[in-house]
Design a protein around this motif. Structure first.
Motif, PDB file in Angstrom:
ATOM      1  N   THR A 145     -34.763  -8.055  12.146  1.00 33.82           N
ATOM      2  CA  THR A 145     -33.759  -8.711  12.993  1.00 33.82           C
ATOM      3  C   THR A 145     -32.624  -7.724  13.267  1.00 33.82           C
ATOM      4  N   LEU A 146     -31.902  -7.956  14.316  1.00 35.31           N
ATOM      5  CA  LEU A 146     -30.671  -7.198  14.564  1.00 35.31           C
ATOM      6  C   LEU A 146     -29.530  -8.137  14.944  1.00 35.31           C
ATOM      7  N   CYS A 147     -29.783  -8.987  15.956  1.00 32.85           N
ATOM      8  CA  CYS A 147     -28.681  -9.850  16.413  1.00 32.85           C
ATOM      9  C   CYS A 147     -28.512 -11.081  15.521  1.00 32.85           C
TER      10      CYS A 147
ATOM     11  N   GLY B  66     -30.901 -15.112  20.053  1.00 28.62           N
ATOM     12  CA  GLY B  66     -32.120 -14.460  20.532  1.00 28.62           C
ATOM     13  C   GLY B  66     -31.832 -13.330  21.506  1.00 28.62           C
ATOM     14  N   ALA B  67     -30.830 -12.509  21.181  1.00 26.83           N
ATOM     15  CA  ALA B  67     -30.386 -11.489  22.140  1.00 26.83           C
ATOM     16  C   ALA B  67     -31.194 -10.203  22.083  1.00 26.83           C
ATOM     17  N   CYS B  68     -31.583  -9.764  20.898  1.00 26.60           N
ATOM     18  CA  CYS B  68     -32.170  -8.418  20.810  1.00 26.60           C
ATOM     19  C   CYS B  68     -33.692  -8.427  20.942  1.00 26.60           C
ATOM     20  N   ARG B  69     -34.350  -9.489  20.581  1.00 32.10           N
ATOM     21  CA  ARG B  69     -35.806  -9.685  20.634  1.00 32.10           C
ATOM     22  C   ARG B  69     -36.567  -8.798  19.647  1.00 32.10           C
ATOM     23  N   VAL B  70     -35.855  -8.186  18.726  1.00 28.32           N
ATOM     24  CA  VAL B  70     -36.531  -7.349  17.727  1.00 28.32           C
ATOM     25  C   VAL B  70     -37.394  -8.202  16.794  1.00 28.32           C
TER      26      VAL B  70
ATOM     27  N   ALA C 245     -38.981 -15.163  20.116  1.00 23.61           N
ATOM     28  CA  ALA C 245     -37.991 -14.669  19.139  1.00 23.61           C
ATOM     29  C   ALA C 245     -38.039 -15.570  17.911  1.00 23.61           C
TER      30      ALA C 245
END
Ligand code: FES
Length: 354
Positions: free
Chosen positions: A35-37, A46-50, A63
């Motif tokens: 995860t990042l965001c 659910g901004a980064c989609r990592v 996500a």
């Protein structure tokens, strides 16, 4: 009892309950999803989609941090498709910023750096093209380098949803998007109260503690849990110590109440008094007009003798006791008890009443 149902993650059958996200269920069952965001305790955006994963029957990757689990869901967290998507996202983030780990204060504790390593990316396929913002260095507490910002929004959410200071937000659009106070002001010219929560929340080196710069690498720093002494609330904090010196103070949500990892500007940035050479380290008694160092026994005997003399000569109500908000409730209780039962006066007050 809430209803339970079964889902499958990477072939593992898991019983769970409605209302949880895929990420939460995965973490509870020891399944790694990057995860990042995502910042626990704040809205899932659910901004980064990592954290993308495959869900059987879904048109595209989803996500994991934002997708609630449903009965019968079949999820795969580690397929070629998932890895490819994560690599692309991380390469794009890397190439759109100035992520020079050689000089970055966050080196060794950077979540983007960890992901690059874990995904085995040696170089991004894209040209590295940082935006070239000037580094904000106009206050004595926080350094802001938007060239390292990955726009995860964790600082925005902790500022708005947890601290409720409502100082930070996104501005502009597309590749010009940035995070900061209103009207693009520096922190020092904004309503920022310098709680430092945004720095704790930042997964990269965009926000760092100024006093801690070049004072020790993350792996050299020992975190010492303690109770903040600035008031009686009892906030749990981590003193970050290197070579016997406190270089910064960080929060830890896992410590729970009373502050759940949050703190005020004093607890966060006011610990330099510990190493001050002007700090009083021994009692002083004035003799012949000069302050002289004394032992604690000498100091207590001196105080007791002076207070007894005043009480005997002028009566107990000639003495007043003034207590402190820095003390605990228990200490304040004992203080008023001492004033009433030992000295014999109700002249007792407390600085928080001023
Ligand atoms: Fe899920 Fe960023 S961690 S989208």
């Amino acid at each position: 009892m809430s209803e339970t149902f079964t889902i499958h993650i990477d072939g593992q059958e898991i019983e769970t309950v409605p209302g949880k996200t895929i990420l939460e269920v995965a973490l509870e069952n020891g399944i790694y999803i990057p995860t990042l965001c995502h910042l626990s305790g704040t809205t899932n955006v659910g901004a980064c989609r990592v954290c993308s994963v495959e869900v059987e029957g879904a048109r595209s990757l989803v996500a994991a941090c934002s997708m609630p689990v449903n009965a019968g869901m079949v999820i795969r967290t580690d397929t070629e498709r998932v890895q490819k998507a994560r690599r692309l996202i991380v390469e794009l983030l890397w190439s759109s910023g100035d992520h020079n780990c050689l000089t970055c204060e966050k080196n060794g504790a950077c979540e983007l750096q960890d992901l690059v390593y874990r995904l085995g990316i040696e170089q991004p396929r894209f040209k590295i093209n940082p935006p070239g913002y000037p580094v904000e260095d106009s206050n004595s507490m926080i350094v802001r380098d938007l060239n390292k910002c990955i726009l995860c929004g964790r600082c925005v959410r902790v500022c708005n949803e947890v601290q409720v200071n409502e100082v930070l937000d996104f501005s502009m659009r597309g590749s010009d998007a940035k995070v900061g106070p209103a009207f693009d002001a520096d922190y020092i010219d904004s309503n920022c109260v310098f709680c430092g929560a945004c720095v704790d929340a930042c997964p990269v080196g965009a926000l760092t503690f100024k006093q801690a710069r070049f004072q020790g690498r993350p792996w050299e720093i020992e975190k010492v849990r303690t109770t903040c002494g600035y008031c009686g609330v009892g906030c749990q904090i981590d003193l970050n110590v290197h070579d016997g010196k406190i270089v910064k103070v960080t929060g830890n949500r896992d410590y729970g109440p009373p502050n759940y990892g949050q703190m005020c500007a004093k607890g966060r940035f006011g610990m330099d008094f510990v190493h001050s050479d002007r700090r009083l380290t021994t009692p002083l008694i004035r003799k012949n007009g000069e302050l002289e160092e004394a032992t604690w026994d000498e100091a207590f005997d001196y105080i007791a003798e002076k207070i007894s003399t005043i009480r005997d000569e002028h009566g107990p109500d000639s003495i007043a006791g003034f207590s402190s908000a820095r003390a605990t409730n228990e200490e304040n209780y004992l203080f008023q008890k001492f004033m009433r039962a030992v000295i014999g006066t109700n002249n007792v007050d407390h600085c928080a009443r001023l």
